[in-house]
Scaffold this active site. Structure first.
Site, PDB file in Angstrom:
ATOM      1  N   HIS A   1       6.145   5.625  12.820  1.00  0.00           N
ATOM      2  CA  HIS A   1       6.488   6.426  11.631  1.00  0.00           C
ATOM      3  C   HIS A   1       5.318   6.940  10.830  1.00  0.00           C
ATOM      4  O   HIS A   1       5.500   7.724   9.904  1.00  0.00           O
ATOM      5  CB  HIS A   1       7.374   5.602  10.685  1.00  0.00           C
ATOM      6  CG  HIS A   1       6.621   4.481  10.016  1.00  0.00           C
ATOM      7  ND1 HIS A   1       5.855   4.677   8.902  1.00  0.00           N
ATOM      8  CD2 HIS A   1       6.495   3.175  10.326  1.00  0.00           C
ATOM      9  CE1 HIS A   1       5.297   3.529   8.549  1.00  0.00           C
ATOM     10  NE2 HIS A   1       5.662   2.612   9.403  1.00  0.00           N
TER      11      HIS A   1
ATOM     12  N   ARG B   1       2.540   8.638   8.713  1.00  0.00           N
ATOM     13  CA  ARG B   1       2.380  10.028   8.301  1.00  0.00           C
ATOM     14  C   ARG B   1       1.307  10.758   9.127  1.00  0.00           C
ATOM     15  O   ARG B   1       1.497  11.896   9.547  1.00  0.00           O
ATOM     16  CB  ARG B   1       1.959  10.052   6.824  1.00  0.00           C
ATOM     17  CG  ARG B   1       2.776  10.941   5.931  1.00  0.00           C
ATOM     18  CD  ARG B   1       2.531  10.583   4.472  1.00  0.00           C
ATOM     19  NE  ARG B   1       3.817  10.258   3.840  1.00  0.00           N
ATOM     20  CZ  ARG B   1       4.594  11.141   3.260  1.00  0.00           C
ATOM     21  NH1 ARG B   1       4.247  12.400   3.191  1.00  0.00           N
ATOM     22  NH2 ARG B   1       5.741  10.777   2.722  1.00  0.00           N
TER      23      ARG B   1
ATOM     24  N   HIS C   1      12.998   5.339  12.799  1.00  0.00           N
ATOM     25  CA  HIS C   1      12.817   5.532  11.348  1.00  0.00           C
ATOM     26  C   HIS C   1      13.693   6.695  10.887  1.00  0.00           C
ATOM     27  O   HIS C   1      14.009   7.588  11.678  1.00  0.00           O
ATOM     28  CB  HIS C   1      11.340   5.849  11.107  1.00  0.00           C
ATOM     29  CG  HIS C   1      10.898   5.729   9.685  1.00  0.00           C
ATOM     30  ND1 HIS C   1      11.161   6.691   8.749  1.00  0.00           N
ATOM     31  CD2 HIS C   1      10.204   4.763   9.036  1.00  0.00           C
ATOM     32  CE1 HIS C   1      10.636   6.336   7.577  1.00  0.00           C
ATOM     33  NE2 HIS C   1      10.044   5.159   7.732  1.00  0.00           N
TER      34      HIS C   1
ATOM     35  N   GLU D   1      -2.210   5.138   2.845  1.00  0.00           N
ATOM     36  CA  GLU D   1      -2.122   3.724   2.460  1.00  0.00           C
ATOM     37  C   GLU D   1      -3.474   3.097   2.116  1.00  0.00           C
ATOM     38  O   GLU D   1      -3.552   2.261   1.208  1.00  0.00           O
ATOM     39  CB  GLU D   1      -1.431   2.922   3.568  1.00  0.00           C
ATOM     40  CG  GLU D   1       0.060   3.203   3.720  1.00  0.00           C
ATOM     41  CD  GLU D   1       0.375   4.471   4.528  1.00  0.00           C
ATOM     42  OE1 GLU D   1      -0.558   5.096   5.080  1.00  0.00           O
ATOM     43  OE2 GLU D   1       1.565   4.832   4.619  1.00  0.00           O
TER      44      GLU D   1
ATOM     45  N   GLU E   1      -0.214  -9.155  -1.177  1.00  0.00           N
ATOM     46  CA  GLU E   1      -0.845  -8.593   0.017  1.00  0.00           C
ATOM     47  C   GLU E   1      -2.051  -7.730  -0.374  1.00  0.00           C
ATOM     48  O   GLU E   1      -2.228  -6.607   0.087  1.00  0.00           O
ATOM     49  CB  GLU E   1       0.159  -7.789   0.865  1.00  0.00           C
ATOM     50  CG  GLU E   1      -0.248  -7.691   2.329  1.00  0.00           C
ATOM     51  CD  GLU E   1       0.758  -6.919   3.173  1.00  0.00           C
ATOM     52  OE1 GLU E   1       1.735  -7.538   3.622  1.00  0.00           O
ATOM     53  OE2 GLU E   1       0.565  -5.693   3.381  1.00  0.00           O
TER      54      GLU E   1
ATOM     55  N   ASP F   1       0.785  -1.241   0.000  1.00  0.00           N
ATOM     56  CA  ASP F   1       0.000   0.000   0.000  1.00  0.00           C
ATOM     57  C   ASP F   1       0.814   1.287   0.000  1.00  0.00           C
ATOM     58  O   ASP F   1       0.327   2.336   0.393  1.00  0.00           O
ATOM     59  CB  ASP F   1      -0.900  -0.001   1.238  1.00  0.00           C
ATOM     60  CG  ASP F   1      -0.092  -0.245   2.517  1.00  0.00           C
ATOM     61  OD1 ASP F   1       1.123   0.049   2.524  1.00  0.00           O
ATOM     62  OD2 ASP F   1      -0.680  -0.724   3.507  1.00  0.00           O
TER      63      ASP F   1
HETATM   64  C1  UD1 Z   1       6.663   4.985   3.696  1.00  0.00           C
HETATM   65  C2  UD1 Z   1       5.270   4.573   3.214  1.00  0.00           C
HETATM   66  C3  UD1 Z   1       4.515   3.888   4.320  1.00  0.00           C
HETATM   67  C4  UD1 Z   1       5.320   2.760   4.929  1.00  0.00           C
HETATM   68  C5  UD1 Z   1       6.690   3.284   5.356  1.00  0.00           C
HETATM   69  C6  UD1 Z   1       7.531   2.159   5.858  1.00  0.00           C
HETATM   70  C7  UD1 Z   1       4.176   6.049   1.601  1.00  0.00           C
HETATM   71  C8  UD1 Z   1       3.423   7.281   1.385  1.00  0.00           C
HETATM   72  N1  UD1 Z   1       4.519   5.774   2.853  1.00  0.00           N
HETATM   73  O1  UD1 Z   1       6.476   5.974   4.692  1.00  0.00           O
HETATM   74  O2  UD1 Z   1       3.316   3.346   3.788  1.00  0.00           O
HETATM   75  O3  UD1 Z   1       4.646   2.275   6.049  1.00  0.00           O
HETATM   76  O4  UD1 Z   1       7.336   3.872   4.221  1.00  0.00           O
HETATM   77  O5  UD1 Z   1       8.641   2.615   6.563  1.00  0.00           O
HETATM   78  O6  UD1 Z   1       4.468   5.338   0.664  1.00  0.00           O
HETATM   79  N2  UD1 Z   1      14.155   8.519   4.759  1.00  0.00           N
HETATM   80  C9  UD1 Z   1      15.525   8.424   4.642  1.00  0.00           C
HETATM   81  N3  UD1 Z   1      16.072   7.217   4.334  1.00  0.00           N
HETATM   82  C10 UD1 Z   1      15.341   6.085   4.170  1.00  0.00           C
HETATM   83  C11 UD1 Z   1      13.940   6.180   4.304  1.00  0.00           C
HETATM   84  C12 UD1 Z   1      13.373   7.400   4.602  1.00  0.00           C
HETATM   85  O7  UD1 Z   1      16.234   9.403   4.787  1.00  0.00           O
HETATM   86  O8  UD1 Z   1      15.913   5.020   3.923  1.00  0.00           O
HETATM   87  C13 UD1 Z   1      13.538   9.821   5.097  1.00  0.00           C
HETATM   88  C14 UD1 Z   1      13.541  10.828   3.940  1.00  0.00           C
HETATM   89  O9  UD1 Z   1      13.755  12.114   4.423  1.00  0.00           O
HETATM   90  C15 UD1 Z   1      12.114  10.704   3.392  1.00  0.00           C
HETATM   91  C16 UD1 Z   1      11.343  10.469   4.685  1.00  0.00           C
HETATM   92  O10 UD1 Z   1      12.180   9.619   5.460  1.00  0.00           O
HETATM   93  O11 UD1 Z   1      11.704  11.846   2.702  1.00  0.00           O
HETATM   94  C17 UD1 Z   1       9.986   9.844   4.533  1.00  0.00           C
HETATM   95  O12 UD1 Z   1       9.999   8.721   3.665  1.00  0.00           O
HETATM   96  P1  UD1 Z   1       8.649   8.314   2.862  1.00  0.00           P
HETATM   97  O13 UD1 Z   1       8.895   7.087   2.053  1.00  0.00           O
HETATM   98  O14 UD1 Z   1       8.091   9.491   2.145  1.00  0.00           O
HETATM   99  O15 UD1 Z   1       7.605   8.014   3.993  1.00  0.00           O
HETATM  100  P2  UD1 Z   1       7.596   6.966   5.162  1.00  0.00           P
HETATM  101  O16 UD1 Z   1       7.033   7.641   6.340  1.00  0.00           O
HETATM  102  O17 UD1 Z   1       8.917   6.309   5.254  1.00  0.00           O
HETATM  103  N1  UDP Z   2      11.961  -3.491  10.693  1.00  0.00           N
HETATM  104  C1  UDP Z   2      13.345  -3.612  10.493  1.00  0.00           C
HETATM  105  N2  UDP Z   2      14.199  -2.808  11.195  1.00  0.00           N
HETATM  106  C2  UDP Z   2      13.753  -1.891  12.076  1.00  0.00           C
HETATM  107  C3  UDP Z   2      12.348  -1.740  12.259  1.00  0.00           C
HETATM  108  C4  UDP Z   2      11.481  -2.550  11.542  1.00  0.00           C
HETATM  109  O1  UDP Z   2      13.783  -4.446   9.708  1.00  0.00           O
HETATM  110  O2  UDP Z   2      14.576  -1.217  12.682  1.00  0.00           O
HETATM  111  C5  UDP Z   2      11.034  -4.339   9.902  1.00  0.00           C
HETATM  112  C6  UDP Z   2       9.907  -5.042  10.643  1.00  0.00           C
HETATM  113  O3  UDP Z   2      10.314  -6.316  11.101  1.00  0.00           O
HETATM  114  C7  UDP Z   2       8.832  -5.149   9.572  1.00  0.00           C
HETATM  115  C8  UDP Z   2       9.048  -3.925   8.732  1.00  0.00           C
HETATM  116  O4  UDP Z   2      10.372  -3.475   9.000  1.00  0.00           O
HETATM  117  O5  UDP Z   2       9.070  -6.275   8.742  1.00  0.00           O
HETATM  118  C9  UDP Z   2       8.053  -2.866   9.079  1.00  0.00           C
HETATM  119  O6  UDP Z   2       8.394  -1.695   8.433  1.00  0.00           O
HETATM  120  P1  UDP Z   2       7.753  -0.298   8.770  1.00  0.00           P
HETATM  121  O7  UDP Z   2       7.236  -0.311  10.151  1.00  0.00           O
HETATM  122  O8  UDP Z   2       8.751   0.722   8.369  1.00  0.00           O
HETATM  123  O9  UDP Z   2       6.563  -0.201   7.720  1.00  0.00           O
HETATM  124  P2  UDP Z   2       5.046  -0.706   7.704  1.00  0.00           P
HETATM  125  O10 UDP Z   2       5.046  -2.161   7.918  1.00  0.00           O
HETATM  126  O11 UDP Z   2       4.319   0.081   8.734  1.00  0.00           O
HETATM  127  O12 UDP Z   2       4.567  -0.342   6.340  1.00  0.00           O
END
Ligand code: UD1
Ligand code: UDP
Length: 366
Positions: A206, A208, A239, A133, A119, A97
């Site tokens: 994490h 949004r 995160h 999502e 999924e 999602d």
């Molecule tokens: C995204 C997904 C969310 C998922 C989550 C898992 C969307 C809109 N959201 O949210 O569904 O649950 O990932 O973690 O698709 N960043 C880094 N390095 C990384 C990752 C993130 O620096 O490796 C920082 C960046 O500044 C980025 C911000 O995190 O802009 C947010 O990342 P983003 O993918 O937009 O949203 P998430 O909250 O991570």
């Molecule tokens: N996870 C990980 N390292 C971490 C925190 C979470 O590998 O430090 C794994 C966790 O086991 C799960 C996935 O990341 O499989 C969940 O990711 P996240 O919570 O970022 O996203 P969501 O599932 O909410 O989309």
């Protein structure tokens, strides 16, 4: 001629649940598998690729600091157009999602390419929760040809929406495939040594819609509990989103029994879960993993698309208000009957062979 399958993902959770499938698809001679990552996450995606030994064929590298939904959607949509024109896959597999999932499915729809949704069928039926999502998963399922539903309940959601029954397959969740590869009987880590002798709370957050005030309340509740119970410690693999880090720093800083650490490798994280006393999170994937590990999870949300874990007894929804979270944590830490009732290992998400089933279906039907 082998059929061309392109697997697309971009964030940590998608990668954790798609890598086992990639490895399975790559073992099939009848399928030619290409891996395209969007790089919506950079470091957190690369961690997972490394852990599973998956090397992408294509990397769109879209991540920007503090990216907006507009940035992610438009960058992926335009870059994906060129990839699809060049690769001409018979099917594109997306997961779950995220905005990667939505933008890729939309690009496939515009290009007339079949989508397989891994999924599929999870629902809250409230497009504001989780945001964005719930919109993403519903929108993807409008254009999906192959629905890989993890459970009977998710398949039922799809059927009730009028999706074609012969397009829906119940496969189990590939999260359990991943867990089979990561959890070890003997596992050690210096952070776990630090927590030894205490009850360990594992934290992640994490979403949004929780950024800002809800997250401040969540962290205040956790801090208050740590201060109240001297035998409790918390580890928070944070995160990488800077908006999350700001609030965590503001509220949790300066408490010695809370350690904020960098995101853990998936192998480490799964084993940290197995060693924790309880987990408190707003994550989606953790709600799928914890039931099979028998770890109580307090879910800091008002609704969940994963009612299977609630039915299994492992998950409890506690919202995002400080008082309610604090009360729920307090109960779990003081009432043994509540703790035991939530600690029963029950896995509603299949036998860990979802990837094999998905590959079989693609071999048969493409
Ligand atoms: C995204 C997904 C969310 C998922 C989550 C898992 C969307 C809109 N959201 O949210 O569904 O649950 O990932 O973690 O698709 N960043 C880094 N390095 C990384 C990752 C993130 O620096 O490796 C920082 C960046 O500044 C980025 C911000 O995190 O802009 C947010 O990342 P983003 O993918 O937009 O949203 P998430 O909250 O991570
Ligand atoms: N996870 C990980 N390292 C971490 C925190 C979470 O590998 O430090 C794994 C966790 O086991 C799960 C996935 O990341 O499989 C969940 O990711 P996240 O919570 O970022 O996203 P969501 O599932 O909410 O989309």
């Amino acid at each position: 001629m082998p059929k061309k399958v392109m697997v697309v993902f971009g964030t940590r959770p998608e990668a954790i649940k798609m890598c086992p499938l990639v490895l399975e698809l790559q073992s099939r001679n009848a399928l030619e598998t290409t891996v395209c990552v969007t790089g919506q996450h950079r470091q957190m995606l690369d961690q997972v690729l490394l852990a599973f030994g998956v090397t992408p064929d294509i990397d769109l590298d879209v991540m920007q600091q503090r990216q907006t939904l507009f940035d992610i959607t438009t960058n992926i949509l335009l870059k994906m157009k060129a990839v699809l024109e060049e690769q001409k896959p018979d099917v594109v597999l997306v997961h779950g999602d995220t905005t990667t999932t939505f933008a890729t499915a939309l690009a496939c729809f515009y290009s007339g390419i079949a989508v397989g949704h891994v999924e599929a069928g999870l629902r809250t039926y409230d497009i504001t929760a989780p945001y964005p999502e719930e919109f993403n998963r519903q929108a993807v399922d409008i254009v999906t040809r192959f629905y890989f539903a993890p459970t009977a309940l998710s398949a039922q959601n799809l059927e009730q929406e009028g999706k074609r029954k012969d397009h829906i397959h119940i496969t189990g969740n590939t999260a359990i495939d991943a867990l089979r590869m990561t959890v070890r009987n003997s596992y050690g880590h210096p952070q776990l040594d630090w927590a030894a002798g205490s009850r360990l709370i594992l934290i992640t957050a994490h979403r949004r819609e929780n950024l800002g005030e809800p997250m401040r309340q969540m962290f205040r509740a956790i801090r208050a509990i740590i201060e109240e119970f001297p035998d409790v410690k918390a580890i928070y693999p944070i995160h990488m989103n800077p908006a999350v880090r700001e609030v965590a720093d503001e509220v949790l800083r300066g408490e010695d029994r809370i350690r904020i650490i960098e995101p853990l490798d998936v192998l480490d994280f799964h084993n940290f879960m197995a060693h924790s006393h309880l987990i408190i999170t707003d994550s989606g994937g953790i709600q799928e993993e914890a039931p099979s590990l028998g770890k109580p999870v307090l879910v800091m949300r008002d609704v969940t698309e994963r009612p299977e874990g609630i039915a299994a007894g492992t998950l409890r929804l506690v919202g995002t208000e400080e008082a309610r979270i604090r009360e729920a944590l307090h109960l779990l830490l003081t009432d043994d009957a509540t703790y035991q009732a939530m600690s029963q290992a029950a896995n509603p998400y299949g036998d860990g062979f979802a990837s094999r089933r998905i590959a079989d279906i693609l071999e048969r039907e493409l």
